[in-house]
Each structure stands twice: as structure tokens, then as C-alpha cells.
Scaffold this active site. Structure first.
Site, PDB file in Angstrom:
ATOM      1  N   SER A  39     -45.262  30.704  96.174  1.00 41.65           N
ATOM      2  CA  SER A  39     -46.441  31.120  95.433  1.00 41.65           C
ATOM      3  C   SER A  39     -46.256  30.787  93.964  1.00 41.65           C
ATOM      4  O   SER A  39     -45.156  30.506  93.508  1.00 41.65           O
ATOM      5  CB  SER A  39     -46.635  32.626  95.587  1.00 41.65           C
ATOM      6  OG  SER A  39     -45.528  33.283  94.985  1.00 41.65           O
ATOM      7  N   LYS A  40     -47.345  30.829  93.253  1.00 40.97           N
ATOM      8  CA  LYS A  40     -47.336  30.540  91.819  1.00 40.97           C
ATOM      9  C   LYS A  40     -46.310  31.439  91.115  1.00 40.97           C
ATOM     10  O   LYS A  40     -45.529  31.004  90.288  1.00 40.97           O
ATOM     11  CB  LYS A  40     -48.748  30.798  91.287  1.00 40.97           C
ATOM     12  CG  LYS A  40     -48.956  30.407  89.856  1.00 40.97           C
ATOM     13  CD  LYS A  40     -49.664  29.082  89.736  1.00 40.97           C
ATOM     14  CE  LYS A  40     -49.786  28.719  88.267  1.00 40.97           C
ATOM     15  NZ  LYS A  40     -49.810  27.304  88.028  1.00 40.97           N
ATOM     16  N   ARG A  41     -46.323  32.702  91.500  1.00 36.66           N
ATOM     17  CA  ARG A  41     -45.434  33.681  90.874  1.00 36.66           C
ATOM     18  C   ARG A  41     -43.963  33.315  91.096  1.00 36.66           C
ATOM     19  O   ARG A  41     -43.106  33.602  90.291  1.00 36.66           O
ATOM     20  CB  ARG A  41     -45.732  35.054  91.487  1.00 36.66           C
ATOM     21  CG  ARG A  41     -45.008  36.218  90.871  1.00 36.66           C
ATOM     22  CD  ARG A  41     -45.659  37.498  91.329  1.00 36.66           C
ATOM     23  NE  ARG A  41     -45.522  37.689  92.767  1.00 36.66           N
ATOM     24  CZ  ARG A  41     -44.491  38.315  93.337  1.00 36.66           C
ATOM     25  NH1 ARG A  41     -43.544  38.831  92.601  1.00 36.66           N
ATOM     26  NH2 ARG A  41     -44.435  38.464  94.644  1.00 36.66           N
ATOM     27  N   GLU A  70     -45.595  22.539  83.574  1.00 36.44           N
ATOM     28  CA  GLU A  70     -45.405  23.929  83.132  1.00 36.44           C
ATOM     29  C   GLU A  70     -43.933  24.220  82.860  1.00 36.44           C
ATOM     30  O   GLU A  70     -43.598  24.957  81.935  1.00 36.44           O
ATOM     31  CB  GLU A  70     -45.952  24.900  84.182  1.00 36.44           C
ATOM     32  CG  GLU A  70     -47.466  24.825  84.315  1.00 36.44           C
ATOM     33  CD  GLU A  70     -47.968  25.722  85.442  1.00 36.44           C
ATOM     34  OE1 GLU A  70     -48.219  26.902  85.174  1.00 36.44           O
ATOM     35  OE2 GLU A  70     -48.100  25.236  86.587  1.00 36.44           O
TER      36      GLU A  70
END
Ligand code: GLU
Length: 463
Positions: A238-240, A248
Site C-alpha cells: 500500500s501507499k502507506r 517520491e
């Protein structure tokens, strides 16, 4: 050693993410290991979702990671005519046929198969009808009716798929556009690709692509399907948990060599070695020892890896790399002769360039803007602490030259001559200089600040 030719074929529907980056790194290493070639192909046939800004971003990330490619970039949208020439060849040799079935009819066939407990598939109605081109006609591959497609995957080992699982796939849509599998085969052949390494979300396309190679009478490349990267909880990343774009990580102050090293190890091993130079990676990466099990992303290990490479960097290089992060932190454009001593003081204490730039803040802002950590000032700016600061002000004022060596000697003498312990003197001094109980060696901090600023900080602390 046979010459290896690999390619990375991103779809420009988003930025380059770490999963794609890892695939690209594997392909690049495999080519560089053998002195072969590495190509980059932009698979931009999804006109709705493909964007030039994503192509630009992917290229920027590739360059940042140091993954240089050979030859010109290829864009699939510019090659429809080429793909169609191969479709025509398949029609001429009887390996493909025109099909007039409408999408509704095909759906009905699939439904019928489902009802009979079979895999949904096209039933081959137009296979022997000898149709020609016409409104709404697509072209299908005339797949073999019996047998298996077998390939030896670099990562997963032997894979065998029964052809009955694969129906006569469309290779040119009714709108005249070749389909994805057709385009990939033609491109991989024309680019001379010997090793197709890609994410294992494509493993089901491979038997279909092999049928196209065989129908065209072309040599089939080696395939390697790399498992996806999972989150630390072994669920979908997940992004988290780090499912982020390479860009990024760059913005967060990671070093490309750290991200490359980390991602390579996530799915490949060379004994127990964890850290590699680029040269070592090229030397050791031969397409073996790729782990068929999905690896879990570990942010702490990535940070550790980054800290290692930050320590390895020559000082002038580290200073140049941190400069933009210092500016971004609002600390201005510092000259190299300030950045270098700051790096010396803080490089061991920061795991990335952003944190490193931020660590400079207390030493870069003017005395009036130094912010204090309440807990530390309350504890150390006591009467006794302030008395030491008072006495030290005189000691440092007299210190000439105001160098780290001289300051160290002066501070030690102050402690020894007064029968004190270092831990009585250092905390108030540190808090006065840094605003909190952190930072580097006191003498280095003061030498960096200079006499005037050092004395001003002691003055402010004494209130
Ligand atoms: N364009 C595909 C993707 O981004 C890659 C296909 C391939 O490598 O064959 O997933």
C-alpha cells in the site's frame, strides 16, 4: 557469453513505481552483466490513460537511477503499421483468420462455455469460414487445438499451459489496431530481445505470446516473471507501506544507489551479501538466484541501506547533493565551504538527505531564530548551568585561534581546572548552542559557528 538483449516496457499511465523500477533494474543488470544491450520501450497504446508527463517522469526516474538505455526510445503508438505487417503475414500463411463475430456473440459463446463448466472462450466459429476484411471484422490467431506451451521461466522454473486454455485470441481489433500481445511480440522480435523480464502479472500473457512467435516462425526469447513486492504485512503493497513512485523517494532524499541496491536484494541474492557497489551488481547479476517468492518491503532496511551509501559518498559529492534539500528546508543557498563541515558533523546522524539538510537548521539560523526545546532548557538552563555558560563565555572569548582543536583544549581545561565533570558542563553548553540536547561534537559546532555567534548563543541562553 551470449549477448543478452533486454528491455523495459513501461506503460506511461503513472509514475515509475518501485515494482517497475525493480524490473527495470533487473533487466538493466542482466544486459550490462553480459555486455549486452538494454532497450526502453514506451507502451502507450492505451490512449486514454497514457500521458506524455508520465513518460517524461519515467525517463527522469530511469536517469536518476542510473539505468541508461541503448538506442532510441520506442513508442508503440508509432508502430501500428509494423505490427499490422506481421498480422498480414499471419493471414497469408494461414496462421490467422478474419472473424466477424460481434462482441455480443463472443460473450454468448463464453457464457455457453461457462454453463458447460468450461473455461470461457471463443468457440472458433470463424476459423474455417475464410472471411475477408469487412466492417467490424477482427483478426484472430489460429491457435493449435492440442498440445502444451512450455517455457522455462528464469524465476519460476518450468511452466506448462495446455493450449485448450488459450482460445483463438484477437491479434487485430475491428478498428484496425493490433492488440497488446501482438505488438509486444513484434517489438521484442524486432528489438532482438533475448530475455523478457517483467512482472508476474504478465505470466498469463506469455503462452499466448509464444503461440504468436511460433506462428510467425520466430525464435522465442527467454522469459522471467518477477513476483510483486508485498507490504511489510505481506499484503498488497500500500501507499502507506512504500508503494510509492521513485520520484517520491528522490524527493525524500534517498540516494539512487541505495534504492537500486535495496530493490535488487528484494528478490535476488548473492550469498549473504547485502551491500553492493554498482560494479559488483553488474558482475554478479546473471539472471540466476532470483527468488520466486514475493518479497516484503522493509522501509527500515531501505533507510539503513541509504545511511550506508550516504557514509560512503565523498564529502564534496554529499555536500552538493544535500544543497537542494537545505534550500527546500528554507535555509538558503549555502556555499560548499559551509555545507561540507555541516555534512561532517551530521552525516552519521541522518538516514537521508532531507533529514540531513534539516539537521543543519540549528547551526544555520541566526541566534534569534534558534528554537529551544522546552524540556532541555528547563533541565539545563539552571543557575548552575548558567554560571558555567557565564564562565565559558570568558574562556571562549579568549580562545585564539577559534578552531575545533583550540576549543576542545579550552573546554577540557575549564572542566579539569575547576574539578568538574564533563556532564555538568556539556548539557547547558549543548542546549545553548543547538537549542536542544542533540548535534555533534561541541568543539566542531563552535568552530563552525565562529566566535561571535557562539558567544551570542551563550548570551541568549543566560537570558
Ligand atoms: N507495458 C507492460 C507493463 O507496464 C509491460 C509488458 C512487458 O514487459 O511485456 O506492465
Amino acid at each position: 557469453m551470449t549477448q543478452v538483449v533486454t528491455r523495459f516496457a513501461p506503460s506511461p499511465t503513472g509514475h515509475l513505481h518501485i515494482g517497475g523500477a525493480r524490473t527495470a533494474i533487473f533487466c538493466w543488470l542482466l544486459a550490462r552483466h553480459s555486455g549486452g544491450r538494454f532497450h526502453l520501450r514506451i507502451e502507450d497504446t492505451d490512449l486514454l490513460r497514457s500521458k506524455q508527463e508520465y513518460t517524461d517522469s519515467i525517463l527522469a526516474s530511469m536517469r536518476w537511477l542510473g539505468l541508461d538505455w541503448d538506442g532510441e526510445l520506442t513508442y508503440q503508438t508509432q508502430r501500428a503499421d509494423v505490427y499490422n505487417r506481421y498480422v498480414d503475414k499471419l493471414l497469408e500463411t494461414g496462421h490467422a483468420y478474419w472473424c466477424s463475430c460481434t462482441p455480443e456473440e463472443v460473450e454468448a459463446m463464453r457464457e455457453e462455455a461457462r454453463q458447460n463448466g468450461l473455461k470461457p472462450r471463443y468457440n472458433g466459429r470463424c476459423r474455417e469460414r475464410n472471411l475477408g476484411p469487412g466492417e467490424g471484422h477482427c483478426v484472430r490467431l489460429k491457435a493449435p487445438v492440442a498440445g502444451k506451451v512450455v517455457f522455462d521461466d528464469l524465476v519460476k522454473g518450468k511452466i506448462a499451459v495446455d493450449v485448450t486454455e488459450l482460445d483463438d485470441m484477437v491479434i487485430r481489433r475491428a478498428d484496425g489496431m493490433p492488440t497488446y500481445n501482438m505488438a509486444v511480440v513484434v517489438d521484442d522480435y524486432e528489438m532482438g530481445i533475448t530475455h523478457v523480464v517483467r512482472g508476474d502479472d504478465h505470466v498469463s500473457n506469455t503462452p499466448r505470446q509464444i503461440l504468436i512467435y511460433e506462428a510467425l516462425g520466430l525464435p522465442v526469447p527467454r522469459f522471467g516473471h518477477v513476483p510483486m513486492i508485498l507490504g511489510p504485512d505481506r499484503q498488497k503493497l500500500s501507499k502507506r507501506h512504500g508503494a510509492r513512485a521513485v520520484i517520491e523517494y528522490q524527493q525524500d532524499g534517498l540516494l539512487p544507489q541505495a534504492l537500486v541496491n535495496y530493490l535488487v536484494r528484494l528478490g535476488w541474492s548473492h550469498g549473504n551479501q547485502e551491500l553492493f557497489t554498482k560494479e559488483e551488481l553488474i558482475e554478479y547479476f546473471d539472471g540466476t538466484n532470483l527468488n520466486p517468492a514475493a518479497a516484503a518491503f522493509d522501509p527500515a532496511k531501505l533507510e539503513w541501506c541509504n545511511a550506508h551509501f550516504m557514509r560512503e559518498l565523498p564529502l564534496p559529492e554529499l555536500a552538493a547533493l544535500v544543497a537542494p534539500f537545505v534550500e527546500e528546508a528554507g535555509l538558503g543557498a549555502l556555499p560548499q565551504e559551509k555545507l561540507e563541515p555541516l555534512c561532517v558533523m551530521f552525516r552519521e546522524r541522518a538516514n537521508n538527505l532531507k533529514a540531513l539538510g534539516e539537521a543543519f537548521r540549528p547551526l544555520v539560523v541566526p541566534v534569534a531564530e534558534l528554537s529551544y526545546v522546552e524540556k532541555d532548557t528547563a533541565k539545563h538552563f539552571t543557575d548552575a548551568g548558567k554560571a558555567h555558560l557565564q564562565a565559558l563565555s570568558a574562556v571562549f572569548a579568549a580562545c585564539e585561534p577559534f578552531t575545533a582543536e583550540a576549543l576542545e583544549a579550552a573546554l577540557n581545561a575549564y572542566v579539569a581546572d575547576n574539578g568538574l565533570k564533563f556532564k555538568e558542563v556539556a548539557p547547558p553548553l549543548r542546549t545553548a548552542l543547538m537549542g536542544f540536547m542533540g548535534g555533534s561534537h561541541l568543539n566542531e559546532i563552535m568552530a563552525f559557528l565562529g566566535k561571535q555567534e557562539t558567544l551570542a548563543r551563550l548570551q541568549r541562553a543566560m537570558g
